[in-house]
Scaffold this active site. Structure first.
Site, short mmCIF file in Angstrom:
data_model
loop_
_atom_site.label_atom_id
_atom_site.label_comp_id
_atom_site.label_asym_id
_atom_site.label_seq_id
_atom_site.Cartn_x
_atom_site.Cartn_y
_atom_site.Cartn_z
CE LYS A 1 45.38 40.69 51.61
NZ LYS A 1 44.26 40.31 52.47
CE1 TYR B 1 48.14 71.20 35.10
CE2 TYR B 1 48.96 69.41 36.49
CZ TYR B 1 48.72 69.95 35.22
OH TYR B 1 49.07 69.23 34.12
C1 LIG Z 1 44.68 40.22 53.71
C2 LIG Z 1 44.29 39.09 54.54
C3 LIG Z 1 45.17 38.60 55.51
C4 LIG Z 1 46.44 39.31 55.91
O1 LIG Z 1 46.08 40.47 56.64
P1 LIG Z 1 47.15 41.37 57.43
O2 LIG Z 1 46.34 42.27 58.27
O3 LIG Z 1 47.93 42.10 56.38
O4 LIG Z 1 48.00 40.45 58.20
C5 LIG Z 1 44.79 37.45 56.19
N1 LIG Z 1 43.63 36.83 55.93
C6 LIG Z 1 42.74 37.30 55.01
C7 LIG Z 1 41.47 36.57 54.78
C8 LIG Z 1 43.04 38.45 54.31
O5 LIG Z 1 42.16 38.92 53.42
#
Ligand SMILES: *Cc1c(COP(=O)(O)O)cnc(C)c1O
Length: 383
Positions: free
Chosen positions: A35, A273
Site C-alpha cells: 500500500k 526564508y
Molecule cells: C499496513 C498494514 C499491515 C502491514 O503493517 P506493517 O507494520 O508495515 O508490517 C498489515 N495489516 C494491515 C491491516 C495493515 O493495515
C-alpha cells in the site's frame, strides 16, 4: 533524470524477503503490504520482485492501488485493507481485488457489485475488530456476519483477519494486550465454525507480530515495513537478538541529490526564508535541489538533519524550502559542485543516517519517512 532521486535497491528488498521467510513457518502464506506505493518505494516494481521472491498475496489500501497492479499484469490475489466508497465496489470486483467486509451494508454493496459484474462466489475476507478499534465486526458477531455473507449467494469467505494495536511494543502490557486480541480473534473463528462455516485463511500478524509472536502466524502473515528494511518500533534488532532470533534487514530506499551550487557566505549573511540562520563566520553554503515538495520536511532540518557528501556530514541550515535547501560546508571542504549528497538510506550509498534515525529525531516512524517521499522524486530501481 533529476539529481534528486530515490534509489530503490531491489536486491535488498529480496534479501529482506528471504530473511523474513526464515521466520515464517512452512506453509504459512506471505501477504506483502505494498500500500501507499509500497511505502514510497514503487508498488509495481516492488510487487513484481516480492512475488518473484515467493510472496503469495499483495495488500493495498485503495482500489486505485489494486488497479495499478492489475494494469501492470500482476495476477496474484490482492487484498484491500481499507474500506472503499460504494461507487468503487464494481471496479474492485472487476479487478479481482479482495475486500475486507464486516457489516450488512458493505456485504450488500459487494454482493450487488458481484452480481453486476457477473462473478459468482466472489471471495472476501471477514475483518474482526479484536481490539484495534478500527474496522471489523466484534468477535461475537463474526458467526452472524459469516452467515449473512454466505447467504448473500454471491460471496464466499476467503479468509478471516484481525489487526493488532500494540504488537510493535515489547512491554508486558503490550504483550498481554496482543495476547488478549489473539484470544478474541480465535473466539471469532470459533464463532464462525459454530455456524457451520469455514473461516478461510486466518491472518492477524503484520511485521511486528510475525517476528515476535510466531505462534500467531496462523495461515498467513502480512508484513510491510520489514520488507523495506526497517524494524517495527520496539521489535527491533536488539530485541530480536535478545530473543535469540536475530533478523538482519537492509534499507531499500536511499534518498539522494546533488550539490547544485556552492556559494561563499561572509559573516552576517543569512540563509533562506525567515533568516533563521545567520553565518557567524565566513563559510561555504551548498545549495541542494531537494525540499519539502519532495518530502524532505521542514521539521527534519529543525531537528538537526545532516546530509552526507563524500563520506562527511554537513548540517542543513535555515528553513527547508519547497524545492531547495542549504547545507553548511565550512571553509576548505573537499566538496565540489555536482557531488552526490545523500539524505538518508543505505550505508553502502554513503548515507550517514537511515529513515529510522530521521523518524526518531522528528518524533515519527520510518513508515512515514519513506511514504512521504513524493511522486516528484523519480525512483531509480537498481539491484
Ligand atoms: C499496513 C498494514 C499491515 C502491514 O503493517 P506493517 O507494520 O508495515 O508490517 C498489515 N495489516 C494491515 C491491516 C495493515 O493495515
Amino acid at each position: 533524470m533529476r539529481a534528486t532521486r530515490a534509489i530503490i535497491h531491489l536486491g535488498n528488498l529480496a534479501r529482506n524477503m528471504q530473511a523474513i521467510r526464515g521466520f515464517i513457518k512452512k506453509g504459512v502464506k506471505i501477504c506483502a503490504a505494498v500500500k501507499a506505493d509500497a511505502y514510497g518505494h514503487g508498488a509495481v516494481e516492488c510487487s513484481r520482485r516480492l512475488l518473484a521472491e515467493g510472496a503469495d498475496v499483495l495488500a493495498v489500501a485503495t482500489v486505485g492501488e489494486g488497479v495499478e497492479l492489475r494494469d501492470a499484469g500482476i495476477h496474484c490475489p490482492i487484498l484491500l485493507l481499507s474500506l472503499c466508497a460504494p461507487e468503487e465496489t464494481e471496479d474492485a470486483v472487476r479487478h479481482d481485488i479482495t475486500p475486507l467486509v464486516f457489516d450488512k451494508e458493505y456485504i450488500e454493496l459487494f454482493s450487488m457489485a458481484a452480481e453486476k459484474v457477473g462473478k459468482r462466489g466472489y471471495s472476501v475476507h471477514i475483518a474482526v475488530d479484536s481490539g484495534m478499534g478500527r474496522i471489523g465486526c466484534l468477535p461475537e458477531e463474526a458467526g452472524k456476519i459469516a452467515r449473512m455473507l454466505v447467504d448473500s449467494g454471491k460471496l464466499t469467505i476467503g479468509g478471516t483477519c484481525t489487526h493488532f494495536a500494540l504488537s510493535d511494543g515489547t512491554s508486558q502490557e503490550a504483550q498481554e494486550y496482543t495476547q488478549l486480541q489473539y484470544t478474541n480473534f480465535l473466539k471469532a473463528i470459533d464463532n464462525i465454525r459454530n455456524e457451520g462455516l469455514e473461516p478461510g485463511l486466518r491472518h492477524c500478524c503484520a511485521s511486528a507480530a510475525s517476528l515476535s509472536h510466531a505462534e500467531m502466524q496462523l495461515d498467513m502473515v502480512r508484513p510491510g515495513i520489514i520488507l523495506y528494511g526497517y524494524y517495527a518500533d520496539e521489535v527491533d534488532r536488539e530485541y530480536l537478538n535478545k530473543l535469540g532470533t536475530p533478523l538482519d534487514l537492509s534499507p531499500v530506499m536511499t534518498l539522494e541529490t546533488e550539490v547544485s551550487a556552492i556559494r561563499r557566505f561572509s559573516r552576517g549573511m543569512s540563509v533562506g526564508y525567515g533568516r533563521t540562520w545567520i553565518a557567524e563566520k565566513d563559510t561555504d553554503i551548498a545549495v541542494l535541489p531537494v525540499g519539502y515538495g519532495d518530502g524532505l520536511l521542514r521539521r527534519w532540518a529543525s531537528s538537526g538533519l545532516e546530509v552526507a557528501i563524500g563520506g562527511k556530514t554537513y548540517p542543513i541550515r535555515g528553513r527547508v524550502c519547497m524545492d531547495q535547501c542549504m547545507a553548511d560546508l565550512g571553509l576548505g571542504s573537499p566538496v565540489h559542485r555536482w557531488d552526490k549528497a545523500v539524505i538518508f538510506g543505505c550505508k553502502a550509498d554513503g548515507a550517514a543516517q537511515d529513515a529510522d534515525d530521521i523518524a526518531r529525531a522528528t518524533g515519527t516512524i520510518s513508515y512515514e519517512i519513506t511514504s512521504c517521499i513524493t511522486r516528484r522524486v523519480p525512483r531509480e530501481f537498481v539491484e
